[in-house]
Design a protein around this motif. Structure first.
Motif, PDB file in Angstrom:
ATOM      1  N   ARG A  14      83.871 -22.548  31.176  1.00 33.39           N
ATOM      2  CA  ARG A  14      83.579 -21.471  30.230  1.00 33.39           C
ATOM      3  C   ARG A  14      82.064 -21.315  30.054  1.00 33.39           C
ATOM      4  O   ARG A  14      81.540 -20.190  30.006  1.00 33.39           O
ATOM      5  CB  ARG A  14      84.238 -21.782  28.879  1.00 33.39           C
ATOM      6  N   LYS A  15      81.358 -22.446  29.976  1.00 37.11           N
ATOM      7  CA  LYS A  15      79.896 -22.379  29.847  1.00 37.11           C
ATOM      8  C   LYS A  15      79.251 -21.746  31.077  1.00 37.11           C
ATOM      9  O   LYS A  15      78.325 -20.936  30.963  1.00 37.11           O
ATOM     10  CB  LYS A  15      79.327 -23.782  29.625  1.00 37.11           C
ATOM     11  N   LEU A  16      79.759 -22.099  32.266  1.00 35.97           N
ATOM     12  CA  LEU A  16      79.209 -21.539  33.487  1.00 35.97           C
ATOM     13  C   LEU A  16      79.429 -20.036  33.551  1.00 35.97           C
ATOM     14  O   LEU A  16      78.554 -19.268  33.979  1.00 35.97           O
ATOM     15  CB  LEU A  16      79.829 -22.220  34.715  1.00 35.97           C
ATOM     16  N   ILE A  17      80.627 -19.589  33.127  1.00 32.48           N
ATOM     17  CA  ILE A  17      80.923 -18.154  33.130  1.00 32.48           C
ATOM     18  C   ILE A  17      79.998 -17.408  32.172  1.00 32.48           C
ATOM     19  O   ILE A  17      79.457 -16.349  32.499  1.00 32.48           O
ATOM     20  CB  ILE A  17      82.405 -17.911  32.761  1.00 32.48           C
ATOM     21  N   ILE A  18      79.797 -17.979  30.974  1.00 33.25           N
ATOM     22  CA  ILE A  18      78.918 -17.341  29.994  1.00 33.25           C
ATOM     23  C   ILE A  18      77.492 -17.280  30.506  1.00 33.25           C
ATOM     24  O   ILE A  18      76.802 -16.249  30.403  1.00 33.25           O
ATOM     25  CB  ILE A  18      78.990 -18.099  28.650  1.00 33.25           C
ATOM     26  N   GLN A  19      76.997 -18.386  31.087  1.00 30.59           N
ATOM     27  CA  GLN A  19      75.634 -18.407  31.617  1.00 30.59           C
ATOM     28  C   GLN A  19      75.468 -17.410  32.762  1.00 30.59           C
ATOM     29  O   GLN A  19      74.460 -16.703  32.851  1.00 30.59           O
ATOM     30  CB  GLN A  19      75.280 -19.812  32.090  1.00 30.59           C
ATOM     31  N   GLY A  20      76.495 -17.343  33.649  1.00 31.25           N
ATOM     32  CA  GLY A  20      76.433 -16.381  34.745  1.00 31.25           C
ATOM     33  C   GLY A  20      76.405 -14.949  34.240  1.00 31.25           C
ATOM     34  O   GLY A  20      75.658 -14.111  34.765  1.00 31.25           O
ATOM     35  N   ALA A  21      77.213 -14.667  33.210  1.00 27.13           N
ATOM     36  CA  ALA A  21      77.234 -13.322  32.642  1.00 27.13           C
ATOM     37  C   ALA A  21      75.880 -12.964  32.025  1.00 27.13           C
ATOM     38  O   ALA A  21      75.394 -11.829  32.168  1.00 27.13           O
ATOM     39  CB  ALA A  21      78.345 -13.215  31.594  1.00 27.13           C
TER      40      ALA A  21
END
Length: 378
Positions: A14-21
């Protein structure tokens, strides 16, 4: 039920997805701003891009470490400004650090007269704005007498409203610039080899003197001395090294201001050394000089280096004040280039990138030096 490991994986995903976004959104915003700027510039009839760097400038400026011409392209002109900025910055950093350590040590001395004099110096130069010191010093220097009435020191150093004339090596300016770079590289090598402070200073001094003499023997014109002494010829001085008034005012004002701040950093670091360590040195019969060099300074450096690096970065940024007196550093040449070419965004971007790279390199060097100075755990 999900295991603890699966929950951690989901949280990490979830953190990786948020950072990527967030990264994608930032890129979209930046690209949108660039596109909007291009449209607005095109509407005003201003072309964008870096093609102007190959065009000739058609204007002159005062100081350069390498040969220059009014027909130079903007790329070379900006490179000369970058060299001038680095030259003033590193000379000022080296001299400010040396004087700062001397004054900071004097403020920590037991001699009341020495301590008072150092304190007065710090209070004067730290509390007057740097640009005011620069303008005052420049105003004084330009009112010095002309070359024929120049102030002389041992008939070797002359001070006039044209600049400071000092003896120098009889070598081309490009060779002198190479010697300066080699001297800085020697300092970096000595630090990498963990050379003790006093021994490292002796190695650096000896290596620099040897390199200068060797260069003079190789590059000096045939039949001429390896040293060049300034001498009055008509309305100007010939021979030696001429330090322009603008350059002299820049270096002196920055060194006076920077050394006052560095002196406070050094004094604070020396005061943090436990008194018991100095008392132990006294009990062992060490002289005050040995106590300072073998106990107080090595211990104080661990707390001095982080704020000292901040002062180095500040000194490098302080070179931009040269625009107030017409010194041709990068900031002044970028300002003139904006007026002449109209390429505001590109030139501001070049200026920001140059300072970012230089100050980032100084900060990384400071981080590395700080890590090397840390006490090793057993």
């Amino acid at each position: 039920m999900a295991t603890a490991m699966e929950l951690r994986r989901r949280a990490k995903r979830r953190k990786l997805i948020i950072q990527g976004a967030l990264i994608v959104l930032s890129v979209i915003v930046v690209l949108g701003a660039i596109q909007s700027a291009r449209v607005n510039l095109a509407a005003l009839g201003i072309t964008s891009g870096f093609g102007f760097l190959e065009r000739g400038t058609g204007w002159d400026y005062s100081f350069s470490l390498i040969p220059k011409s009014i027909n130079d392209p903007y790329s070379k002109t900006l490179f000369i400004g970058f060299l001038n900025m680095m030259f003033v910055g590193f000379i000022s950093i080296i001299l400010s650090t040396i004087f700062g350590f001397l004054i900071g040590t004097a403020r920590d001395a037991s001699n009341i007269a020495l301590k008072t004099a150092a304190s007065v110096y710090v209070q004067i130069f730290r509390n007057i704005p740097l640009i005011l010191q620069l303008i005052f010093l420049y105003s004084v220097l330009i009112h010095f007498p002309g070359p024929r009435q120049a102030m002389s020191i041992a008939d070797a150093v002359f001070l006039s409203n044209r600049g400071v004339m000092i003896p120098g090596l009889n070598v081309p300016p490009s060779v002198a610039l190479g010697l300066l770079i080699a001297s800085l590289l020697l300092v970096a090598v000595l630090i990498l080899l963990k050379t003790p402070l006093m021994r490292g200073l002796l190695y650096w001094l000896g290596g620099t003197v040897f390199g200068c003499i060797a260069a003079a023997l190789i590059f000096a014109p045939a039949g001429e001395s390896i040293f060049s002494i300034p001498a009055l010829a008509g309305l100007r001085f010939r021979g030696g090294i001429t330090v322009p008034i603008e350059l002299a005012a820049m270096i002196v004002s920055i060194v006076l201001y920077g050394s006052a701040y560095i002196a406070e950093v050094v004094r604070g670091g020396l005061n943090q050394v436990p008194r018991g360590l100095t008392e132990a040195g006294q009990a062992l019969g060490l002289t005050p000089r040995n106590i300072w060099s073998r106990i107080k300074l090595p211990m104080a450096l661990r707390s001095i280096i982080p704020p000292l690096v901040n002062q180095w970065i500040f000194i490098m940024k302080a070179t931009t004040i040269g625009v107030a007196i017409g010194f041709s550093d990068l900031f002044m040449l970028v300002s003139t280039s904006i007026t002449q070419s109209g390429q505001t965004l590109e030139l501001i971007a070049i200026l920001m990138l140059a300072f970012l790279l230089v100050n980032f390199a100084i900060a990384q060097f400071g981080n590395w030096l700080n890590a090397r100075m840390k006490l090793k755990a057993n």
